[in-house]
Design an enzyme around this catalytic site. Sequence first.
Site, PDB file in Angstrom:
ATOM      1  N   GLU A 174      36.996  35.990  31.241  1.00  0.00           N
ATOM      2  CA  GLU A 174      37.199  37.403  30.932  1.00  0.00           C
ATOM      3  C   GLU A 174      38.545  37.774  30.319  1.00  0.00           C
ATOM      4  O   GLU A 174      38.962  38.929  30.414  1.00  0.00           O
ATOM      5  CB  GLU A 174      37.005  38.223  32.221  1.00  0.00           C
ATOM      6  CG  GLU A 174      38.073  37.986  33.294  1.00  0.00           C
ATOM      7  CD  GLU A 174      37.708  36.959  34.355  1.00  0.00           C
ATOM      8  OE1 GLU A 174      38.273  37.008  35.458  1.00  0.00           O
ATOM      9  OE2 GLU A 174      36.856  36.097  34.066  1.00  0.00           O
ATOM     10  N   HIS A 207      28.765  40.680  32.718  1.00  0.00           N
ATOM     11  CA  HIS A 207      29.713  40.181  33.732  1.00  0.00           C
ATOM     12  C   HIS A 207      31.144  40.199  33.190  1.00  0.00           C
ATOM     13  O   HIS A 207      32.066  40.747  33.804  1.00  0.00           O
ATOM     14  CB  HIS A 207      29.294  38.766  34.129  1.00  0.00           C
ATOM     15  CG  HIS A 207      30.137  38.136  35.186  1.00  0.00           C
ATOM     16  ND1 HIS A 207      29.768  38.100  36.512  1.00  0.00           N
ATOM     17  CD2 HIS A 207      31.345  37.500  35.133  1.00  0.00           C
ATOM     18  CE1 HIS A 207      30.698  37.479  37.216  1.00  0.00           C
ATOM     19  NE2 HIS A 207      31.668  37.098  36.400  1.00  0.00           N
ATOM     20  N   GLU A 208      31.325  39.597  32.009  1.00  0.00           N
ATOM     21  CA  GLU A 208      32.702  39.488  31.468  1.00  0.00           C
ATOM     22  C   GLU A 208      33.276  40.854  31.104  1.00  0.00           C
ATOM     23  O   GLU A 208      34.471  41.094  31.261  1.00  0.00           O
ATOM     24  CB  GLU A 208      32.741  38.548  30.250  1.00  0.00           C
ATOM     25  CG  GLU A 208      32.277  37.125  30.529  1.00  0.00           C
ATOM     26  CD  GLU A 208      32.826  36.511  31.806  1.00  0.00           C
ATOM     27  OE1 GLU A 208      33.996  36.750  32.139  1.00  0.00           O
ATOM     28  OE2 GLU A 208      32.073  35.788  32.486  1.00  0.00           O
ATOM     29  N   GLU A 230      34.993  38.687  41.281  1.00  0.00           N
ATOM     30  CA  GLU A 230      33.741  38.031  40.914  1.00  0.00           C
ATOM     31  C   GLU A 230      32.497  38.673  41.534  1.00  0.00           C
ATOM     32  O   GLU A 230      31.457  38.774  40.889  1.00  0.00           O
ATOM     33  CB  GLU A 230      33.793  36.534  41.256  1.00  0.00           C
ATOM     34  CG  GLU A 230      34.868  35.765  40.481  1.00  0.00           C
ATOM     35  CD  GLU A 230      34.721  35.850  38.958  1.00  0.00           C
ATOM     36  OE1 GLU A 230      33.689  36.340  38.478  1.00  0.00           O
ATOM     37  OE2 GLU A 230      35.658  35.425  38.255  1.00  0.00           O
TER      38      GLU A 230
END
Length: 786
Positions: A174, A207-208, A230
């Site tokens: 990320e 997610h990133e 996370e």
Amino acid sequence: LSINYVASFSDGFYGFYKSTYKTRDGQTRLLASTHFEPTAARTAFPCFDEPSFKANYTIKIRREEQHIAISNMPKVKTLQLGSNLFEDHFAETVKMSTYLVAFIISDFQSISGTTSSGIVVSVYTNPEKLTQAHYALEVAVKILEFYEQYFGISYPLPKQDLVAVPDFQSGAMENWGLTTYRETSLLYDPEASSASDKLWVTMVIGHELAHQWFGNLVTMEWWNDLWLNEGFARYMEFISVDATYPELQVNDHLLDTCFAAMGRDAMNSSRPISSRAENPAQIKEMFDTVSYDKGACVLHMLRNFLTEEVFRNGIIRYLKKHSYKNAKNKDLWDSLANVRNTEQKKKVCFVLHCSQYDYYFSEHFDVAKIMDTWTVQKGLPLIIVEQNGKRIKIRQERFLKGIFPDDPQFLWYIPLTYITSHSKNIGRHLMKNHSDTIELEEGISWVKFNVDMNGYYIVHYEGNGWDNIIKLLNENHTLFSYKDRANLIHNAFQLVSAGRLSLDRALDLTRYLQHETSNIVLLKGLGCLEVIYRMMERRNISDVTESLKWYILQYFKPVIDKQTWSDEGSVSQRMLRSDLLELACDLQYLPCIQKANELFSKWMESGAKISNIPSDVLGTVYSVGAKTAAGWNFLLDRYKVSISAAEQRKIYSALASSKDVSKLTRLLELGMEGDIIKIQDLPSVIYSVSTNPAGQRLAWDFVKKNWSRLLEKFPLGSFSIRIIIVGTTSQFSSKQELEEVKLFFQSVKEEVSQLRAPQIALENIEKNIRWLERNVAVLRKWLLEN
């Protein structure tokens, strides 16, 4: 303070390292890329390399004309220093942790778009794969816009780049403004990417980009609370993809995420979500199922418990209060607790029938106290239910698959939900003691806890509780939602593993599946049967293996025969097709093998020029094709020239399914050489070979023999080493194998003494041994009767 320093490119996948890719005409091209999380920024520049030290970075990079340089921030100017030497200057970054700094020098090309708020989004890839970048660009723009609106906080940088790096150890990273990905996690090739590949790419981008807020804007103070980064990013995948791509039906897969977390958490070798991590290997091991999947499932339970509104306002408060700073567990709980003011109470009571919700806003309702039982103690609770008329007795204890001394210290604050034969609404009860009673207004004939599996716990129904449920499923399974049905199947087989329920009862429960129409539930039920089948096959218990194969094929024949060899239908229909046809061919179902062979032969005869194989069945067709020597060699040649990472992954999985040991040996050697098959894929290749009964011993012997070479390629504690240790041993189920694995870990004790992976591996084998001792005779008898 000014420091001049010189360093070499790092070996492997951490720090500032070299990567390569091959062009269609066989040239090797070089690039250099960074991956600093968790502790590798120090290998690229001198720094206080810990998350709580944040700084602003100004980066300048010198390069030759044929390359471009990109970094976290946009380029502000380029100076020409010589005939073929240029210096790019990048804007100063926002205040951030060292592990988020990133820069890449390559000959990549990009496509770009702009969000409604003016952020420039670009996807970079090797020039020959640029056509596979369009889907990622569309997803990134949509999801970035969604997060700005959901969090009510503008994305603080002027641009967001997404880069497909050819050599990449994890799934993605990320770095602020310059997210990096494995090619399989970013590129979408309609010719070779299946429905599950598409879902994967969408979720990884979700997610990133979630990390740009959770992790980058607000960073955990130390790695022990990695789950704040996370677990949140994993959970936000579901929220963001559900909002932007509802047709992907992403919430169905939250069940699988929680099933995976529970599987890990039911072992004594599990760990608390928030746990000690002091050296680099221990820190790397924090990037596991517990931080990601359990973190996400506990957040889902909390959101369900507090309501969407309180949850969302609480996390917005947390992000705003700690922007550009660091946070701990407690900071999150404080933000959520502070949201529950009087105004909120009025709104929430309106929705929630306040009589049941007195505990919600009482003085004793302490978010931190409740949530600490989920984050600072390990494991998961088992709720034991005994129903008698209108009284329901409940007890809680720790759910474990092993035989361990009774440990009364475990106590969770559990937000229970339940439905009964007479309920109009979902019942709710906060359980704070080891035992409790729920008094209902009238007598009931059945009760089902953990509605839609929004809670993180296993339920066991004592007395005739399971009999009632099995009877109900047979009479009218639609009394329960499809999520409840998947949850019941999961609970039953987990309870069998823990010795709490006999296997024949769990198998009886699956009998109703011939009437099941939900793809998600069918996959869950088949998955449980398949796990048992694989265990029998590996132990070479041939009579039971054959009976079970026959039972599955007879029982699920109508649904198998209904599958078309196409890419039509909803995402869940397409994923059911992929899994079901793969299993049917694996079980030697003749119509399946004939169709796969026919598709493969046509494709092979055309020299792979025309692909007549739908992407959803590509993996199945390749696996069947790889069973002949000619097919295997043809696939390997195809692997060398394919420019689709999704296709290459399907090819090496197919190559690993061969029954020819010499072919499997060759595949492992190719993975180790790292020329044709990249080193990044070696752990997956080893794991794929180990799941093949013909390759199980081979893979384990390969790991033992090449242990020191593997440690040169992958750092201790990394996901790669974990999959190599746990993956290659997870199928073992004899005392002899257990001793052998123990001896190996003792021989490398110095290296693995601080790792959890060896404990997990050994406990897995012990669990398999116990399962077989308890259940083979029961299984044999049940199959004869059914």
